[in-house]
Design a protein around this motif. Structure first.
Motif, PDB file in Angstrom:
ATOM      1  N   ARG A   1     -89.556  28.373 -26.499  1.00  0.00           N
ATOM      2  CA  ARG A   1     -89.847  28.269 -27.942  1.00  0.00           C
ATOM      3  C   ARG A   1     -88.690  28.763 -28.789  1.00  0.00           C
ATOM      4  O   ARG A   1     -88.289  28.163 -29.758  1.00  0.00           O
ATOM      5  N   LYS A   2     -88.152  29.930 -28.361  1.00  0.00           N
ATOM      6  CA  LYS A   2     -87.092  30.543 -29.153  1.00  0.00           C
ATOM      7  C   LYS A   2     -85.857  29.643 -29.174  1.00  0.00           C
ATOM      8  O   LYS A   2     -85.235  29.429 -30.218  1.00  0.00           O
ATOM      9  N   GLU A   3     -85.541  29.078 -28.000  1.00  0.00           N
ATOM     10  CA  GLU A   3     -84.388  28.173 -27.924  1.00  0.00           C
ATOM     11  C   GLU A   3     -84.570  26.972 -28.820  1.00  0.00           C
ATOM     12  O   GLU A   3     -83.663  26.542 -29.515  1.00  0.00           O
ATOM     13  N   TRP A   4     -85.776  26.453 -28.770  1.00  0.00           N
ATOM     14  CA  TRP A   4     -86.072  25.256 -29.575  1.00  0.00           C
ATOM     15  C   TRP A   4     -85.877  25.554 -31.063  1.00  0.00           C
ATOM     16  O   TRP A   4     -85.285  24.783 -31.804  1.00  0.00           O
ATOM     17  N   ILE A   5     -86.380  26.754 -31.472  1.00  0.00           N
ATOM     18  CA  ILE A   5     -86.250  27.132 -32.879  1.00  0.00           C
ATOM     19  C   ILE A   5     -84.769  27.270 -33.240  1.00  0.00           C
ATOM     20  O   ILE A   5     -84.314  26.796 -34.279  1.00  0.00           O
ATOM     21  N   GLN A   6     -84.006  27.887 -32.354  1.00  0.00           N
ATOM     22  CA  GLN A   6     -82.593  28.093 -32.657  1.00  0.00           C
ATOM     23  C   GLN A   6     -81.829  26.773 -32.702  1.00  0.00           C
ATOM     24  O   GLN A   6     -80.961  26.584 -33.564  1.00  0.00           O
ATOM     25  N   ASN A   7     -82.165  25.869 -31.795  1.00  0.00           N
ATOM     26  CA  ASN A   7     -81.506  24.565 -31.813  1.00  0.00           C
ATOM     27  C   ASN A   7     -81.802  23.821 -33.105  1.00  0.00           C
ATOM     28  O   ASN A   7     -80.932  23.206 -33.714  1.00  0.00           O
ATOM     29  N   LYS A   8     -83.077  23.904 -33.492  1.00  0.00           N
ATOM     30  CA  LYS A   8     -83.479  23.204 -34.708  1.00  0.00           C
ATOM     31  C   LYS A   8     -82.735  23.755 -35.926  1.00  0.00           C
ATOM     32  O   LYS A   8     -82.277  23.011 -36.794  1.00  0.00           O
ATOM     33  N   LYS A   9     -82.579  25.076 -35.972  1.00  0.00           N
ATOM     34  CA  LYS A   9     -81.879  25.715 -37.099  1.00  0.00           C
ATOM     35  C   LYS A   9     -80.420  25.286 -37.122  1.00  0.00           C
ATOM     36  O   LYS A   9     -79.848  25.012 -38.178  1.00  0.00           O
ATOM     37  N   GLN A  10     -79.803  25.227 -35.936  1.00  0.00           N
ATOM     38  CA  GLN A  10     -78.402  24.828 -35.856  1.00  0.00           C
ATOM     39  C   GLN A  10     -78.225  23.393 -36.352  1.00  0.00           C
ATOM     40  O   GLN A  10     -77.279  23.074 -37.061  1.00  0.00           O
ATOM     41  N   LYS A  11     -79.170  22.559 -35.960  1.00  0.00           N
ATOM     42  CA  LYS A  11     -79.108  21.153 -36.377  1.00  0.00           C
ATOM     43  C   LYS A  11     -79.183  21.046 -37.897  1.00  0.00           C
ATOM     44  O   LYS A  11     -78.432  20.310 -38.540  1.00  0.00           O
ATOM     45  N   MET A  12     -80.077  21.825 -38.485  1.00  0.00           N
ATOM     46  CA  MET A  12     -80.224  21.795 -39.941  1.00  0.00           C
ATOM     47  C   MET A  12     -78.977  22.322 -40.637  1.00  0.00           C
ATOM     48  O   MET A  12     -78.576  21.830 -41.670  1.00  0.00           O
ATOM     49  N   ARG A  13     -78.351  23.312 -40.022  1.00  0.00           N
ATOM     50  CA  ARG A  13     -77.134  23.884 -40.602  1.00  0.00           C
ATOM     51  C   ARG A  13     -76.033  22.839 -40.634  1.00  0.00           C
ATOM     52  O   ARG A  13     -75.296  22.717 -41.598  1.00  0.00           O
ATOM     53  N   SER A  14     -75.947  22.058 -39.550  1.00  0.00           N
ATOM     54  CA  SER A  14     -74.862  21.071 -39.509  1.00  0.00           C
ATOM     55  C   SER A  14     -75.107  19.941 -40.480  1.00  0.00           C
ATOM     56  O   SER A  14     -74.208  19.193 -40.829  1.00  0.00           O
ATOM     57  N   LEU A  15     -76.375  19.797 -40.931  1.00  0.00           N
ATOM     58  CA  LEU A  15     -76.658  18.781 -41.942  1.00  0.00           C
ATOM     59  C   LEU A  15     -76.412  19.322 -43.341  1.00  0.00           C
ATOM     60  O   LEU A  15     -76.588  18.625 -44.317  1.00  0.00           O
ATOM     61  N   GLY A  16     -76.039  20.615 -43.397  1.00  0.00           N
ATOM     62  CA  GLY A  16     -75.727  21.164 -44.698  1.00  0.00           C
ATOM     63  C   GLY A  16     -76.925  21.693 -45.453  1.00  0.00           C
ATOM     64  O   GLY A  16     -76.861  21.956 -46.633  1.00  0.00           O
ATOM     65  N   LYS A  17     -78.049  21.872 -44.764  1.00  0.00           N
ATOM     66  CA  LYS A  17     -79.228  22.386 -45.457  1.00  0.00           C
ATOM     67  C   LYS A  17     -79.194  23.915 -45.468  1.00  0.00           C
ATOM     68  O   LYS A  17     -78.516  24.546 -44.663  1.00  0.00           O
ATOM     69  N   ASP A  18     -79.959  24.476 -46.383  1.00  0.00           N
ATOM     70  CA  ASP A  18     -80.045  25.943 -46.451  1.00  0.00           C
ATOM     71  C   ASP A  18     -80.909  26.447 -45.318  1.00  0.00           C
ATOM     72  O   ASP A  18     -82.065  26.052 -45.197  1.00  0.00           O
ATOM     73  N   VAL A  19     -80.365  27.304 -44.490  1.00  0.00           N
ATOM     74  CA  VAL A  19     -81.144  27.831 -43.373  1.00  0.00           C
ATOM     75  C   VAL A  19     -81.076  29.348 -43.430  1.00  0.00           C
ATOM     76  O   VAL A  19     -80.009  29.916 -43.613  1.00  0.00           O
ATOM     77  N   THR A  20     -82.222  30.013 -43.260  1.00  0.00           N
ATOM     78  CA  THR A  20     -82.195  31.484 -43.300  1.00  0.00           C
ATOM     79  C   THR A  20     -81.440  31.993 -42.074  1.00  0.00           C
ATOM     80  O   THR A  20     -81.445  31.368 -41.025  1.00  0.00           O
ATOM     81  N   ALA A  21     -80.809  33.138 -42.234  1.00  0.00           N
ATOM     82  CA  ALA A  21     -80.005  33.691 -41.148  1.00  0.00           C
ATOM     83  C   ALA A  21     -80.902  34.117 -39.985  1.00  0.00           C
ATOM     84  O   ALA A  21     -82.058  34.473 -40.171  1.00  0.00           O
ATOM     85  N   ASP A  22     -80.326  34.071 -38.798  1.00  0.00           N
ATOM     86  CA  ASP A  22     -81.090  34.504 -37.623  1.00  0.00           C
ATOM     87  C   ASP A  22     -81.231  36.002 -37.636  1.00  0.00           C
ATOM     88  O   ASP A  22     -80.310  36.725 -37.978  1.00  0.00           O
ATOM     89  N   SER A  23     -82.369  36.490 -37.240  1.00  0.00           N
ATOM     90  CA  SER A  23     -82.559  37.940 -37.176  1.00  0.00           C
ATOM     91  C   SER A  23     -83.321  38.250 -35.894  1.00  0.00           C
ATOM     92  O   SER A  23     -83.651  37.365 -35.123  1.00  0.00           O
ATOM     93  N   LYS A  24     -83.655  39.523 -35.725  1.00  0.00           N
ATOM     94  CA  LYS A  24     -84.377  39.869 -34.483  1.00  0.00           C
ATOM     95  C   LYS A  24     -85.794  39.307 -34.477  1.00  0.00           C
ATOM     96  O   LYS A  24     -86.487  39.324 -33.484  1.00  0.00           O
ATOM     97  N   TYR A  25     -86.233  38.828 -35.636  1.00  0.00           N
ATOM     98  CA  TYR A  25     -87.598  38.287 -35.728  1.00  0.00           C
ATOM     99  C   TYR A  25     -87.661  36.794 -35.441  1.00  0.00           C
ATOM    100  O   TYR A  25     -88.732  36.236 -35.315  1.00  0.00           O
ATOM    101  N   THR A  26     -86.456  36.150 -35.339  1.00  0.00           N
ATOM    102  CA  THR A  26     -86.452  34.707 -35.147  1.00  0.00           C
ATOM    103  C   THR A  26     -87.034  34.352 -33.793  1.00  0.00           C
ATOM    104  O   THR A  26     -86.519  34.754 -32.759  1.00  0.00           O
ATOM    105  N   GLY A  27     -88.103  33.563 -33.817  1.00  0.00           N
ATOM    106  CA  GLY A  27     -88.700  33.115 -32.549  1.00  0.00           C
ATOM    107  C   GLY A  27     -89.244  34.257 -31.710  1.00  0.00           C
ATOM    108  O   GLY A  27     -89.359  34.158 -30.500  1.00  0.00           O
ATOM    109  N   ARG A  28     -89.598  35.340 -32.381  1.00  0.00           N
ATOM    110  CA  ARG A  28     -90.106  36.506 -31.643  1.00  0.00           C
ATOM    111  C   ARG A  28     -91.473  36.204 -31.086  1.00  0.00           C
ATOM    112  O   ARG A  28     -92.272  35.516 -31.710  1.00  0.00           O
TER     113      ARG A  28
END
Lengths: 200, 122
Positions: free
Chosen positions: A167-194
Motif C-alpha cells: 500500500r505504502k509503495e503504491w501511495i508513493q508511486n502515485k504521488k511521484q507520478k502526480m509530481r511529474s505532472l506538475g500537480k501540487d503534492v503534499t510532502a512525504d512525512s512519517k505519516y504517509t501510507g502509515r
C-alpha cells in the motif's frame, strides 16, 4: 518593448517602473552595444514567426532581432525567452536563427509530460558566461532520461497479482507520478501510507 | 523617458554606422522623487557613456553637479556628486519630445512613458 499600443497603455495604467518602448522587435532593438546583462521575454518570440505584413520575412526578422540583441548584450549576459511554439519545427527555426547570430544555449522544458503545465524556455548566452555555462534544469523531468528495456519475452505467465505492491509503495508511486505532472503534492512525512490500527 | 534609458538607446535604422547618441529635441521635462541608492549609482556609472549623459543633461538644464569626466576608478565617493548623478539619471523624466537618429534624421516621438520607436519602413 511591445508592438501593441493598447498593451503599453495597460502597463502605464498599472504604473510600471521603467520606460516603455512601442517597437517592432523584428526591426531590431535600439540599444547600445554591451548594455545588458540580462534579458527576459515572455510569450513574444513565437509572433516573430508569423508574417503579419506582405513585406515581412520571418527568417530575416528573427535574424535581425537576434543580431541586434546579441550586440546589445554584454559578454556573459543571459537571455531567457518563455515561448509558446506552434510546433517543434518552429522551435527549431527560432533556435537556429539564434545560434547563427552567435548565441549559445538551448531549450529547457518544464513538465514535458503535462499538456497543462508544460512550459518551453529558450535560454541563451551571449559569449561565455563568467561562471561556466550551466544550463538550467527543467522541472518535472528527473526520471525522463532513461527508458526501461529488457530482452525478456512477455508470455503472460508472470501476471502481477493485485496486492503485490504494498500500500505504502503504491501511495508513493502515485504521488511521484502526480509530481511529474506538475500537480501540487503534499510532502512525504512519517505519516504517509502509515499502517493504521485495525479498528480503522 | 529617463536619461538612464536615453543613454542606453541608439538608432537601429538599417545602414547606420554610429546611431548613438540620439538627439533629443522639443522636450519637456518633469522631476520625480526617487529613492537614492548610492551603490546602484556607483555600479551603473561604469555602464554609461559619460560624455553623452553630460551633454544631454546640460541640454536639459539638469547637468549641474555632474563632473566633466569620470575618475579612473569609475567610483565616486562624494555623496553630493552621487546625488546629482542620481537626479539626472532617474529623477528627471522627459515626458514629451522627439528623438532623432544622428545619421538618418529619422525622428521618433513619445508621450508620457511610452516612446514610439517603430521604423515604419515601407
Amino acid at each position: 518593448m511591445d508592438i501593441s499600443q493598447s498593451m503599453l497603455e495597460i502597463a502605464v495604467e498599472r504604473e510600471t517602473d521603467g520606460d516603455l518602448l512601442l517597437a517592432d522587435i523584428g526591426e531590431g532593438v535600439p540599444f547600445r552595444a554591451g548594455t545588458f546583462d540580462g534579458v527576459i521575454s515572455i510569450s513574444v518570440l513565437q509572433w516573430l514567426c508569423n508574417a503579419d505584413k506582405a513585406n515581412h520575412n520571418p527568417f530575416k526578422r528573427l535574424k535581425r532581432f537576434f543580431t541586434l540583441l546579441y550586440s546589445s548584450m554584454r559578454s556573459g549576459g543571459r537571455a531567457v525567452f518563455q515561448v509558446y511554439p506552434e510546433s517543434p519545427k518552429q522551435m527549431e527555426l527560432i533556435t537556429e536563427q539564434a545560434t547563427r547570430c552567435g548565441f549559445t544555449g538551448g531549450v529547457v522544458v518544464d513538465y514535458p509530460n503535462s499538456t497543462k503545465a508544460k512550459k518551453v524556455f529558450l535560454c541563451l548566452f551571449a559569449g561565455t558566461p563568467v561562471n561556466n555555462l550551466v544550463m538550467p534544469q527543467g522541472l518535472g523531468s528527473e526520471n525522463e532520461n532513461t527508458v526501461q528495456y529488457s530482452n525478456e519475452r512477455f508470455t503472460g505467465k508472470k501476471r502481477k497479482r493485485r496486492g503485490e505492491v504494498s500500500r505504502k509503495e503504491w501511495i508513493q508511486n502515485k504521488k511521484q507520478k502526480m509530481r511529474s505532472l506538475g500537480k501540487d503534492v503534499t510532502a512525504d512525512s512519517k505519516y504517509t501510507g502509515r499502517k493504521r490500527k485495525p479498528k480503522f | 523617458m529617463k536619461l538612464l534609458t536615453h543613454n542606453m538607446m541608439k538608432s537601429h535604422c538599417k545602414g547606420v554606422i554610429n546611431g548613438f547618441p540620439l538627439k533629443l529635441t522639443h522636450s519637456q521635462i518633469e522631476t520625480k522623487e526617487i529613492e537614492f541608492n548610492p551603490d546602484f549609482i556607483n555600479r551603473i556609472i561604469s555602464r554609461l557613456e559619460w560624455s553623452a549623459l553630460v551633454e544631454v543633461a546640460n541640454q536639459l538644464g539638469v547637468g549641474e553637479g555632474l563632473p566633466e569626466m569620470l575618475p579612473e576608478s569609475q567610483q565616486i565617493d562624494d555623496e553630493d556628486t552621487l546625488k546629482a548623478i542620481h537626479h539626472a539619471l532617474l529623477e528627471v523624466d522627459v515626458i514629451e519630445g522627439e528623438l532623432e537618429c544622428p545619421e538618418t534624421a529619422k525622428a521618433t516621438s513619445w508621450d508620457r512613458q511610452v516612446s514610439d520607436m517603430r521604423l515604419n519602413e515601407d
